[in-house]
Design a protein around this motif. Structure first.
Motif, PDB file in Angstrom:
ATOM      1  N   ARG A 250     -38.296 -45.148 -29.059  1.00  0.00           N
ATOM      2  CA  ARG A 250     -36.967 -44.882 -28.513  1.00  0.00           C
ATOM      3  C   ARG A 250     -35.952 -45.913 -28.978  1.00  0.00           C
ATOM      4  NH1 ARG A 250     -37.223 -40.931 -24.802  1.00  0.00           N
ATOM      5  NH2 ARG A 250     -39.242 -40.512 -23.818  1.00  0.00           N
ATOM      6  N   ASN A 251     -36.420 -47.134 -29.244  1.00  0.00           N
ATOM      7  CA  ASN A 251     -35.541 -48.192 -29.730  1.00  0.00           C
ATOM      8  C   ASN A 251     -36.375 -49.178 -30.550  1.00  0.00           C
ATOM      9  OD1 ASN A 251     -36.512 -50.440 -27.909  1.00  0.00           O
ATOM     10  ND2 ASN A 251     -35.805 -48.975 -26.346  1.00  0.00           N
ATOM     11  N   PRO A 252     -35.739 -50.030 -31.330  1.00  0.00           N
ATOM     12  CA  PRO A 252     -36.475 -50.960 -32.209  1.00  0.00           C
ATOM     13  C   PRO A 252     -37.430 -51.892 -31.483  1.00  0.00           C
ATOM     14  CG  PRO A 252     -34.157 -50.850 -32.832  1.00  0.00           C
ATOM     15  CD  PRO A 252     -34.288 -50.107 -31.543  1.00  0.00           C
ATOM     16  N   LEU A 253     -37.234 -52.117 -30.205  1.00  0.00           N
ATOM     17  CA  LEU A 253     -38.128 -53.006 -29.464  1.00  0.00           C
ATOM     18  C   LEU A 253     -39.549 -52.471 -29.415  1.00  0.00           C
ATOM     19  CD1 LEU A 253     -35.842 -54.044 -26.450  1.00  0.00           C
ATOM     20  CD2 LEU A 253     -36.381 -55.369 -28.516  1.00  0.00           C
ATOM     21  N   GLY A 254     -39.705 -51.183 -29.686  1.00  0.00           N
ATOM     22  CA  GLY A 254     -41.046 -50.599 -29.684  1.00  0.00           C
ATOM     23  C   GLY A 254     -41.968 -51.219 -30.711  1.00  0.00           C
ATOM     24  N   MET A 255     -41.387 -51.844 -31.733  1.00  0.00           N
ATOM     25  CA  MET A 255     -42.207 -52.488 -32.771  1.00  0.00           C
ATOM     26  C   MET A 255     -43.147 -53.539 -32.185  1.00  0.00           C
ATOM     27  SD  MET A 255     -41.378 -51.120 -35.702  1.00  0.00           S
ATOM     28  CE  MET A 255     -40.074 -50.209 -36.534  1.00  0.00           C
ATOM     29  N   MET A 256     -42.762 -54.099 -31.034  1.00  0.00           N
ATOM     30  CA  MET A 256     -43.595 -55.135 -30.421  1.00  0.00           C
ATOM     31  C   MET A 256     -44.927 -54.580 -29.935  1.00  0.00           C
ATOM     32  SD  MET A 256     -40.792 -57.418 -28.313  1.00  0.00           S
ATOM     33  CE  MET A 256     -40.385 -56.062 -27.209  1.00  0.00           C
ATOM     34  N   LEU A 257     -45.022 -53.258 -29.763  1.00  0.00           N
ATOM     35  CA  LEU A 257     -46.273 -52.656 -29.309  1.00  0.00           C
ATOM     36  C   LEU A 257     -47.390 -52.837 -30.325  1.00  0.00           C
ATOM     37  CD1 LEU A 257     -45.052 -49.252 -27.811  1.00  0.00           C
ATOM     38  CD2 LEU A 257     -45.825 -51.276 -26.561  1.00  0.00           C
ATOM     39  N   ALA A 258     -47.016 -52.881 -31.609  1.00  0.00           N
ATOM     40  CA  ALA A 258     -48.026 -52.948 -32.667  1.00  0.00           C
ATOM     41  C   ALA A 258     -48.923 -54.169 -32.518  1.00  0.00           C
ATOM     42  CB  ALA A 258     -47.341 -52.947 -34.031  1.00  0.00           C
ATOM     43  N   ARG A 259     -48.332 -55.330 -32.246  1.00  0.00           N
ATOM     44  CA  ARG A 259     -49.120 -56.554 -32.119  1.00  0.00           C
ATOM     45  C   ARG A 259     -50.100 -56.457 -30.963  1.00  0.00           C
ATOM     46  NH1 ARG A 259     -46.032 -62.203 -32.199  1.00  0.00           N
ATOM     47  NH2 ARG A 259     -45.647 -61.391 -34.302  1.00  0.00           N
ATOM     48  N   GLY A 260     -49.641 -55.923 -29.842  1.00  0.00           N
ATOM     49  CA  GLY A 260     -50.519 -55.785 -28.677  1.00  0.00           C
ATOM     50  C   GLY A 260     -51.663 -54.822 -28.938  1.00  0.00           C
ATOM     51  N   ILE A 261     -51.372 -53.714 -29.612  1.00  0.00           N
ATOM     52  CA  ILE A 261     -52.421 -52.732 -29.919  1.00  0.00           C
ATOM     53  C   ILE A 261     -53.463 -53.335 -30.847  1.00  0.00           C
ATOM     54  CG2 ILE A 261     -52.874 -50.550 -31.101  1.00  0.00           C
ATOM     55  CD1 ILE A 261     -50.170 -49.552 -30.049  1.00  0.00           C
ATOM     56  N   ASN A 262     -53.017 -54.046 -31.869  1.00  0.00           N
ATOM     57  CA  ASN A 262     -53.952 -54.638 -32.831  1.00  0.00           C
ATOM     58  C   ASN A 262     -54.799 -55.741 -32.212  1.00  0.00           C
ATOM     59  OD1 ASN A 262     -53.169 -53.005 -35.010  1.00  0.00           O
ATOM     60  ND2 ASN A 262     -51.470 -54.358 -35.531  1.00  0.00           N
ATOM     61  N   SER A 263     -54.250 -56.431 -31.218  1.00  0.00           N
ATOM     62  CA  SER A 263     -54.960 -57.555 -30.621  1.00  0.00           C
ATOM     63  C   SER A 263     -55.864 -57.145 -29.456  1.00  0.00           C
ATOM     64  CB  SER A 263     -53.960 -58.609 -30.120  1.00  0.00           C
ATOM     65  OG  SER A 263     -53.148 -59.075 -31.174  1.00  0.00           O
ATOM     66  N   ASN A 264     -55.451 -56.120 -28.714  1.00  0.00           N
ATOM     67  CA  ASN A 264     -56.120 -55.818 -27.453  1.00  0.00           C
ATOM     68  C   ASN A 264     -56.796 -54.464 -27.399  1.00  0.00           C
ATOM     69  OD1 ASN A 264     -55.054 -58.311 -26.465  1.00  0.00           O
ATOM     70  ND2 ASN A 264     -53.108 -57.265 -26.035  1.00  0.00           N
ATOM     71  N   SER A 265     -56.921 -53.786 -28.518  1.00  0.00           N
ATOM     72  CA  SER A 265     -57.580 -52.477 -28.503  1.00  0.00           C
ATOM     73  C   SER A 265     -58.456 -52.333 -29.744  1.00  0.00           C
ATOM     74  CB  SER A 265     -56.544 -51.351 -28.457  1.00  0.00           C
ATOM     75  OG  SER A 265     -55.943 -51.160 -29.722  1.00  0.00           O
ATOM     76  N   LYS A 266     -59.263 -51.282 -29.737  1.00  0.00           N
ATOM     77  CA  LYS A 266     -60.123 -50.993 -30.881  1.00  0.00           C
ATOM     78  C   LYS A 266     -59.394 -50.182 -31.949  1.00  0.00           C
ATOM     79  CE  LYS A 266     -64.344 -50.996 -28.109  1.00  0.00           C
ATOM     80  NZ  LYS A 266     -65.536 -50.205 -27.682  1.00  0.00           N
ATOM     81  N   LEU A 267     -58.131 -49.874 -31.700  1.00  0.00           N
ATOM     82  CA  LEU A 267     -57.340 -49.093 -32.646  1.00  0.00           C
ATOM     83  C   LEU A 267     -56.461 -50.007 -33.493  1.00  0.00           C
ATOM     84  CD1 LEU A 267     -56.252 -46.074 -30.407  1.00  0.00           C
ATOM     85  CD2 LEU A 267     -58.424 -46.487 -31.590  1.00  0.00           C
ATOM     86  N   GLN A 268     -55.858 -49.428 -34.505  1.00  0.00           N
ATOM     87  CA  GLN A 268     -54.964 -50.170 -35.392  1.00  0.00           C
ATOM     88  C   GLN A 268     -53.580 -49.539 -35.377  1.00  0.00           C
ATOM     89  OE1 GLN A 268     -54.771 -51.558 -40.082  1.00  0.00           O
ATOM     90  NE2 GLN A 268     -55.836 -49.659 -39.565  1.00  0.00           N
ATOM     91  N   ALA A 269     -52.565 -50.378 -35.313  1.00  0.00           N
ATOM     92  CA  ALA A 269     -51.170 -49.926 -35.391  1.00  0.00           C
ATOM     93  C   ALA A 269     -50.567 -50.474 -36.675  1.00  0.00           C
ATOM     94  CB  ALA A 269     -50.383 -50.409 -34.180  1.00  0.00           C
TER      95      ALA A 269
END
Length: 418
Positions: A250-269
């Motif tokens: 929805r806005n550029p701040l969503g880019m911050m989700l990528a780091r959390g996904i890569n660090s805290n999940s088994k998936l890759q962003a």
């Protein structure tokens, strides 16, 4: 005095020398023009197909591979991911849409991609004949797919396992064509699209869901209401897998989700903007090297023109002295030599542009067979007009240096020597 006719006659009088000078100029123009065309076409395709995709969610592995396979359909996927986990991650309020993709099969090397109608809307693809898929094992095919395979409305076919032709054929489940798409000049033109339930049905050899609405519930765009996720009606839904998700924020701040996904999940962003810039920076080293090589060839061409006209001036001193004694001015002779350099430059530019288009067509035919992309185009790029100015400048400068000798020529001495 017709200077153009005389200049052309002088070039024809020295065919080997003129040919060598023109060939070098043509070669330099061809390389630079082809590089400009390839850069323009590739950037256009990469930008167009990645537009509106801020992040790709997939299995762990190479982020560039994930981008290439999910957005551009030109690499093997990094693996599958659990649908339920992907849906949970994409329910973040910053996520506007999440388009699911399920891949793994092909038909005559064209990829069969399971998705929903949002994917078509995202790329502006519309149905030219027939309708969109509404049930499992129904497909719509892109323009290039229809052209190459000959598929038409009502045809049935079997998919082959893997991304390339030659895999095992899934003969227990056949797809049926219900729609042909209009050209969209996007990756969709080279794809066969079907509900995700079709991919599950073919690979699990089970009963598929019977309408696209249910398939969209299985892998709906995020944010997804709780009721749209897996339910107790089908216990296997919790173990369903997809290949990836194309996510728009929805806005550029969503880019911050990528780091959390890569660090805290088994998936890759993976972020397309970062990976594609990295790819172009790597390719740029080789492109710049070729461009400098082409510029060096053009400079050598200018030196060749200079040597050719310098030798020609020495050999034609008596002829030019006669022309001066019969009323021609030194400025006219200077202009005649400049016209020879200009002619070689223009011929080199025209032939170079033509050869670059032929080279682009051959390159496009090669990648069209391998990756189903088309890069043809015949319009002159703005950078090529600058290339024309550079070629003409080199030609005129190379001709002007020996032509200055006309102003130092002693008419009586030259005639007496002969």
């Amino acid at each position: 005095m017709n200077l153009v006719r005389i200049s052309w006659a002088n070039l024809r009088d020295k065919p080997l020398s003129s040919f060598l000078s023109g060939l070098l100029m043509t070669l330099g123009i061809t390389i630079i023009s082809l590089l400009l065309l390839l850069n323009d076409k590739l950037e256009d395709q990469f930008t167009k197909n990645a537009k509106g995709v801020d992040m790709v969610l997939g299995a762990k592995g190479s982020p560039l591979q994930l981008i290439l396979s999910s957005i551009y359909q030109i690499d093997a996927p990094t693996g599958n991911i659990p649908l339920a986990e992907a849906q949970q991650l994409t329910r973040n309020p910053m996520v506007k849409t999440a388009i699911p993709l399920a891949m793994g099969d092909n038909y005559q090397s064209f990829r069969i991609v399971g998705t929903n109608h949002t994917y078509l809307t995202h790329y502006g693809a519309t149905v030219g004949q027939g309708r969109l898929f509404t049930k499992s094992l129904e497909v719509v095919v892109g323009t290039r797919v229809a052209q190459v395979t000959g598929l038409k409305i009502g045809d049935q076919f079997y998919g082959s396992h893997g991304m390339d032709a030659g895999g095992d054929v899934h003969k227990d489940k056949s797809y049926r064509v219900v729609g042909l798409l209009n050209p969209s000049n996007s990756v969709v033109d080279g794809l066969i699209l079907t509900p995700i339930a079709s991919v599950w049905a073919v690979h699990e050899h089970g009963e598929a869901q019977t309408d696209e609405a249910h398939a969209d519930q299985e892998a709906a765009p995020a944010p997804v209401p709780e009721s749209d996720g897996p339910t107790d009606r089908d216990p296997t839904e919790k173990s369903r897998e997809i290949t990836s998700m194309l996510i728009q924020f929805r806005n550029p701040l969503g880019m911050m989700l990528a780091r959390g996904i890569n660090s805290n999940s088994k998936l890759q962003a993976a972020l397309p903007a970062i990976e594609i810039n990295r790819l172009f920076s790597l390719l740029g080293v080789g492109v710049d090297t070729l461009r400098y090589l082409a510029l060096a060839i053009m400079v050598i061409s200018g030196i060749s023109v200079f040597v050719s006209l310098y030798n020609s001036l020495k050999e034609r001193k008596y002829e030019m002295a006669l022309m001066l004694s019969m009323g021609a001015t030194r400025t006219q002779l200077f202009g005649m030599l400049l016209l020879e350099g200009l002619a070689l430059s223009l011929i080199g530019f025209l032939l170079g542009v033509v050869l670059s288009r032929i080279g682009l067509a051959l390159f496009s035919a090669g990648i069209a067979q391998e990756f189903h992309y088309s890069l043809t185009g015949f319009r002159l790029l703005p950078q090529e007009w600058l290339l024309l100015v550079a070629a003409v400048g080199i030609g005129l400068l190379a001709a002007a240096l020996p032509a200055i000798g006309v102003y130092r020529m002693n008419i009586s001495q030259t005639l007496a020597e002969e």
